[in-house]
Design an enzyme around this catalytic site. Structure first.
Site, PDB file in Angstrom:
ATOM      1  N   SER A 136       0.862  -1.178   0.000  1.00  0.00           N
ATOM      2  CA  SER A 136       0.000   0.000   0.000  1.00  0.00           C
ATOM      3  C   SER A 136       0.898   1.227   0.000  1.00  0.00           C
ATOM      4  O   SER A 136       2.123   1.110   0.155  1.00  0.00           O
ATOM      5  CB  SER A 136      -0.937   0.010   1.220  1.00  0.00           C
ATOM      6  OG  SER A 136      -0.193   0.160   2.420  1.00  0.00           O
ATOM      7  N   LEU A 187      -3.217   1.506   7.095  1.00  0.00           N
ATOM      8  CA  LEU A 187      -3.623   2.620   6.243  1.00  0.00           C
ATOM      9  C   LEU A 187      -3.016   2.557   4.852  1.00  0.00           C
ATOM     10  O   LEU A 187      -1.904   2.069   4.668  1.00  0.00           O
ATOM     11  CB  LEU A 187      -3.232   3.954   6.896  1.00  0.00           C
ATOM     12  CG  LEU A 187      -3.914   4.297   8.215  1.00  0.00           C
ATOM     13  CD1 LEU A 187      -3.425   5.656   8.715  1.00  0.00           C
ATOM     14  CD2 LEU A 187      -5.426   4.283   8.085  1.00  0.00           C
ATOM     15  N   HIS A 217       3.645  -4.950   2.827  1.00  0.00           N
ATOM     16  CA  HIS A 217       3.135  -5.549   4.063  1.00  0.00           C
ATOM     17  C   HIS A 217       3.590  -6.994   4.229  1.00  0.00           C
ATOM     18  O   HIS A 217       3.930  -7.416   5.341  1.00  0.00           O
ATOM     19  CB  HIS A 217       1.604  -5.514   4.072  1.00  0.00           C
ATOM     20  CG  HIS A 217       1.031  -4.144   4.179  1.00  0.00           C
ATOM     21  ND1 HIS A 217       0.742  -3.551   5.383  1.00  0.00           N
ATOM     22  CD2 HIS A 217       0.705  -3.238   3.225  1.00  0.00           C
ATOM     23  CE1 HIS A 217       0.248  -2.340   5.174  1.00  0.00           C
ATOM     24  NE2 HIS A 217       0.216  -2.125   3.869  1.00  0.00           N
ATOM     25  N   LEU A 246       5.219 -10.677   2.032  1.00  0.00           N
ATOM     26  CA  LEU A 246       5.603 -11.559   0.938  1.00  0.00           C
ATOM     27  C   LEU A 246       5.531 -12.974   1.503  1.00  0.00           C
ATOM     28  O   LEU A 246       6.106 -13.247   2.555  1.00  0.00           O
ATOM     29  CB  LEU A 246       7.022 -11.250   0.454  1.00  0.00           C
ATOM     30  CG  LEU A 246       7.582 -12.093  -0.713  1.00  0.00           C
ATOM     31  CD1 LEU A 246       8.729 -11.345  -1.377  1.00  0.00           C
ATOM     32  CD2 LEU A 246       8.065 -13.462  -0.280  1.00  0.00           C
ATOM     33  N   TYR A 275      16.413  -9.872   2.366  1.00  0.00           N
ATOM     34  CA  TYR A 275      16.020  -8.621   1.711  1.00  0.00           C
ATOM     35  C   TYR A 275      17.235  -7.820   1.251  1.00  0.00           C
ATOM     36  O   TYR A 275      17.150  -7.091   0.248  1.00  0.00           O
ATOM     37  CB  TYR A 275      15.128  -7.798   2.644  1.00  0.00           C
ATOM     38  CG  TYR A 275      13.736  -8.394   2.753  1.00  0.00           C
ATOM     39  CD1 TYR A 275      12.892  -8.428   1.654  1.00  0.00           C
ATOM     40  CD2 TYR A 275      13.281  -8.942   3.943  1.00  0.00           C
ATOM     41  CE1 TYR A 275      11.622  -8.990   1.724  1.00  0.00           C
ATOM     42  CE2 TYR A 275      12.014  -9.509   4.040  1.00  0.00           C
ATOM     43  CZ  TYR A 275      11.194  -9.528   2.920  1.00  0.00           C
ATOM     44  OH  TYR A 275       9.941 -10.093   3.001  1.00  0.00           O
TER      45      TYR A 275
END
Length: 205
Positions: free
Chosen positions: A95, A109, A120, A122, A166
């Site tokens: 988002s 949000l 948010h 994976l 990451y």
């Protein structure tokens, strides 16, 4: 032109040849592998994969079913699913966020005027883990974000043991995240995303 046709890395790959029926007519077969944005109709499949992937590790899910539906209704274009023969095997849900760093409010949000994409979650289905699918999906997702005119960077938070994964995907650690979930603490990470104008000149977006 549809968004899918404009973004070659979201097109189905390794398409299977149409098979012939006993009567000699070709029948439709699903693509062996396909990447597309998710829809609210995919929410249950998403949650089933996420629940199995996270509850055994952390005891909770980043997104619950109603939150998945919430984001897939508000900003489906910030999601990406990997389907094999029509079955969801991996996904990302994001988002928009409008601040430099993530806060507790970022968990629920979507800020339409934001330029940071908050990733948010994976998750990869348990039957296809350890095959590099998470890295491939993230690579495709970041390429996709580079063709969105409003996206300037990607943000996420993760536990310490996921930081090396990451980092290999090109993210850099920003330090401890102010967001907490129960007893869990997180590292915040970011990846720069070039804008639409650059990519249009250099990648055909």
């Amino acid at each position: 032109m549809s968004a899918l046709s404009a973004l070659p890395f979201l097109k189905p790959v390794h398409l299977r040849s149409p098979r012939s029926s006993p009567g000699g007519q070709r029948r439709h077969t699903l693509p062996a592998s396909e990447f597309r944005c998710l829809s609210p109709e995919d929410a249950v499949s998403v949650f089933e994969i996420e629940r199995e992937a996270f509850i055994s590790v952390s005891g909770d899910c980043p997104l619950h079913l109603d939150e998945i539906r919430h984001f897939l209704n508000l900003c489906p274009e910030l999601s990406l699913g990997w389907f094999e023969e029509g079955r969801l095997v991996a996904f990302i849900i994001g988002s928009l966020w409008d601040q430099e760093r993530l806060s507790q409010a970022a968990l629920t949000l979507h800020k339409p005027q934001g330029s940071a994409v908050h990733i948010h979650v994976l998750a990869v289905h348990r039957t296809v883990r350890q095959q590099g699918k998470g890295s491939i999906l993230m690579w495709r997702y970041l390429r996709y974000l580079r063709c969105l005119p409003f996206a300037r960077r990607a943000l996420l938070m993760c536990e310490d043991f996921l930081v090396p994964f990451y980092q290999k995907c090109g993210f850099e650690a920003l330090g401890p995240c102010e967001v907490t979930v129960g007893d869990l603490a997180f590292v915040e990470m970011q990846h720069p995303v070039r804008g639409h104008a650059f990519m249009r000149r250099n990648s055909g977006c």
